[in-house]
Design a protein around this motif. Structure first.
Motif, PDB file in Angstrom:
ATOM      1  N   ASP A 175      63.359  -5.138   0.519  1.00 45.25           N
ATOM      2  CA  ASP A 175      62.490  -5.906   1.414  1.00 45.25           C
ATOM      3  C   ASP A 175      63.299  -7.022   2.063  1.00 45.25           C
ATOM      4  O   ASP A 175      63.740  -7.949   1.391  1.00 45.25           O
ATOM      5  CB  ASP A 175      61.322  -6.481   0.605  1.00 45.25           C
TER       6      ASP A 175
ATOM      7  N   GLN B 101      67.604  -8.245  -5.182  1.00 44.44           N
ATOM      8  CA  GLN B 101      67.102  -6.870  -5.082  1.00 44.44           C
ATOM      9  C   GLN B 101      68.237  -5.860  -5.224  1.00 44.44           C
ATOM     10  O   GLN B 101      68.071  -4.819  -5.862  1.00 44.44           O
ATOM     11  CB  GLN B 101      66.378  -6.667  -3.753  1.00 44.44           C
TER      12      GLN B 101
ATOM     13  N   HIS C 258      62.251   6.160   3.166  1.00 41.56           N
ATOM     14  CA  HIS C 258      62.474   7.093   2.053  1.00 41.56           C
ATOM     15  C   HIS C 258      62.368   8.538   2.539  1.00 41.56           C
ATOM     16  O   HIS C 258      63.185   9.396   2.171  1.00 41.56           O
ATOM     17  CB  HIS C 258      61.449   6.842   0.947  1.00 41.56           C
TER      18      HIS C 258
ATOM     19  N   THR D  19      56.576   1.383   6.476  1.00 41.90           N
ATOM     20  CA  THR D  19      57.974   1.498   6.881  1.00 41.90           C
ATOM     21  C   THR D  19      58.860   1.856   5.697  1.00 41.90           C
ATOM     22  O   THR D  19      59.839   2.591   5.853  1.00 41.90           O
ATOM     23  CB  THR D  19      58.451   0.200   7.558  1.00 41.90           C
ATOM     24  N   LYS D  20      58.528   1.358   4.522  1.00 39.42           N
ATOM     25  CA  LYS D  20      59.284   1.743   3.333  1.00 39.42           C
ATOM     26  C   LYS D  20      59.160   3.247   3.080  1.00 39.42           C
ATOM     27  O   LYS D  20      60.148   3.932   2.782  1.00 39.42           O
ATOM     28  CB  LYS D  20      58.803   0.950   2.117  1.00 39.42           C
ATOM     29  N   ASP D  21      57.932   3.756   3.193  1.00 37.11           N
ATOM     30  CA  ASP D  21      57.716   5.194   2.996  1.00 37.11           C
ATOM     31  C   ASP D  21      58.477   6.014   4.033  1.00 37.11           C
ATOM     32  O   ASP D  21      59.053   7.069   3.720  1.00 37.11           O
ATOM     33  CB  ASP D  21      56.220   5.522   3.077  1.00 37.11           C
TER      34      ASP D  21
ATOM     35  N   THR E 271      66.335  -1.431   4.743  1.00 38.92           N
ATOM     36  CA  THR E 271      65.442  -2.563   4.540  1.00 38.92           C
ATOM     37  C   THR E 271      64.163  -2.362   5.341  1.00 38.92           C
ATOM     38  O   THR E 271      64.173  -1.831   6.448  1.00 38.92           O
ATOM     39  CB  THR E 271      66.083  -3.908   4.941  1.00 38.92           C
ATOM     40  N   ALA E 272      63.059  -2.804   4.737  1.00 40.19           N
ATOM     41  CA  ALA E 272      61.747  -2.763   5.379  1.00 40.19           C
ATOM     42  C   ALA E 272      60.852  -3.728   4.623  1.00 40.19           C
ATOM     43  O   ALA E 272      61.119  -4.063   3.468  1.00 40.19           O
ATOM     44  CB  ALA E 272      61.160  -1.355   5.348  1.00 40.19           C
ATOM     45  N   SER E 273      59.768  -4.164   5.261  1.00 42.02           N
ATOM     46  CA  SER E 273      58.890  -5.134   4.614  1.00 42.02           C
ATOM     47  C   SER E 273      57.450  -4.666   4.481  1.00 42.02           C
ATOM     48  O   SER E 273      56.640  -5.335   3.846  1.00 42.02           O
ATOM     49  CB  SER E 273      58.918  -6.466   5.387  1.00 42.02           C
TER      50      SER E 273
ATOM     51  N   HIS F 115      67.590   4.112  -1.397  1.00 38.05           N
ATOM     52  CA  HIS F 115      66.850   2.951  -1.868  1.00 38.05           C
ATOM     53  C   HIS F 115      66.314   2.182  -0.666  1.00 38.05           C
ATOM     54  O   HIS F 115      66.852   2.268   0.438  1.00 38.05           O
ATOM     55  CB  HIS F 115      67.750   2.005  -2.686  1.00 38.05           C
ATOM     56  N   VAL F 116      65.258   1.394  -0.907  1.00 39.69           N
ATOM     57  CA  VAL F 116      64.719   0.505   0.119  1.00 39.69           C
ATOM     58  C   VAL F 116      64.505  -0.867  -0.500  1.00 39.69           C
ATOM     59  O   VAL F 116      63.958  -0.973  -1.602  1.00 39.69           O
ATOM     60  CB  VAL F 116      63.381   1.030   0.693  1.00 39.69           C
TER      61      VAL F 116
END
Length: 335
Positions: free
Chosen positions: A199, A207, A190, A185-187, A179-181, A196-197
């Protein structure tokens, strides 16, 4: 020796008295201790929590992550030699690593990875031990196993999450959802190997369903467990596992009963605090991870280099940790 200390708990980090430089005596080794000359350190959330809440009787040296060189050994120390390059996360009951030298029991020390600089190595020990114990001791996911199971990691872009995602991807067969928002941070998650990521600032269940994962087998919550707890219980399958490392003010374990969900708390200082019979397992796992790094299987999680080890730079690092916006680990190097 030079040390960075605090003497009054709870001061805001922009107050120069919250952390300041002092002269401290060089430590004397216990029988199984190493005296390590510090080359690099990293700053962790535990550093800021102790500074904020634990009033010391005098001046206290914080810091429990370091890479350095063995300068002296206790009489019964046998795992290392003077001159060996080491890394470790220390013992929260003893003076820390914000100093030129520190004493540490050899059973919680490993040989540092040969392929990393001291700063790159210092980013890893505390979070690596925490992540390893979460996966393999608390949740007991067998190495090489877990195919068909799903692991949800809340706060996966932080220090522990950054190494945990790698360990889970490289050493198990579980499907990892971090999880990231924020976009960066999502990148990052990954890049480290999450499948998967999602939010965590949005409802989790829709989600996960969109990913074709209506329920997960394991949850590891690394931050803000209070905010997500009921959602996490909802998305865990019956007889699933819930692990956490933070300190939620309110955590109702009765919510877990209907699904027979098991609850696991991880605190990587337990073995050193209580001198457990299996304390040397931290030496073993640091040695194993150093090999994984030197073979290119695991990467350092260094996020930002804050310069030399001094009070001003450590205060800046504490401020970023307290903002909850750090990506990866924050390191400092040299006095």
């Amino acid at each position: 020796m030079k040390a960075i200390v605090y003497a009054q708990a709870g001061l805001p980090i922009d107050d120069a008295a919250s952390l300041y430089e002092a002269d401290a005596p060089r430590p004397t080794p216990r029988s199984r201790d190493l005296i390590v000359k510090i080359e690099a350190i990293s700053v962790n959330p535990v550093d800021t929590k102790v500074r904020a809440s634990a009033q010391p009787p005098g001046e206290r040296i914080l810091g429990w992550d370091a890479a350095g060189v063995v300068a002296q050994k206790g009489d019964d120390a046998s795992l290392f030699e003077v001159g060996d390059r080491v890394w470790f996360a220390g013992d929260i009951t003893r003076p820390g690593t914000y100093a030129e030298f520190t004493a540490v029991d050899e059973r919680i020390v490993g040989h540092a990875p040969k392929t990393l600089s001291s700063a790159q190595a210092a980013a890893l020990p505390l979070t690596t031990i925490t992540a390893w114990e979460l996966l393999f001791d608390r949740l007991a996911i067998p190495e090489g196993r877990g195919q068909g199971q799903t692991l949800l990691v809340v706060g996966a872009a932080g220090g522990v999450g950054s190494i945990l995602v790698q360990l889970a991807r490289q050493l198990t067969g579980v499907t990892i959802i971090g999880t990231a928002s924020r976009a960066e941070t999502k990148d990052w998650i990954h890049h480290l190997g999450a499948h998967h990521v999602v939010d965590h600032s949005q409802p989790l269940e829709p989600q996960l369903r969109a990913l074709g994962v209506p329920q997960v087998d394991h949850v590891i919550s690394l931050t803000h467990t209070d905010s997500h707890y009921s959602q996490l219980v909802d998305v865990l399958r019956p007889q699933g596992q819930f692990a956490l490392i933070d300190d939620p003010v309110h955590l109702d374990p009765s919510l877990l009963k209907r699904k027979s969900i098991s609850l696991h708390w991880e605190f990587m200082f337990t073995r050193s605090m209580y001198q457990t019979p299996d304390m040397v397992k931290q030496h073993d796992l640091l040695t194993r991870v150093a090999e994984l790094i030197d073979h290119g299987t695991i990467k350092t999680t260094i996020g930002q280099h804050f310069g030399a080890i001094n009070a001003e730079n450590i205060r800046r690092a504490h401020a970023l940790v307290e903002s909850h916006k750090a990506v990866g680990k924050l390191v400092l190097e040299g006095f």
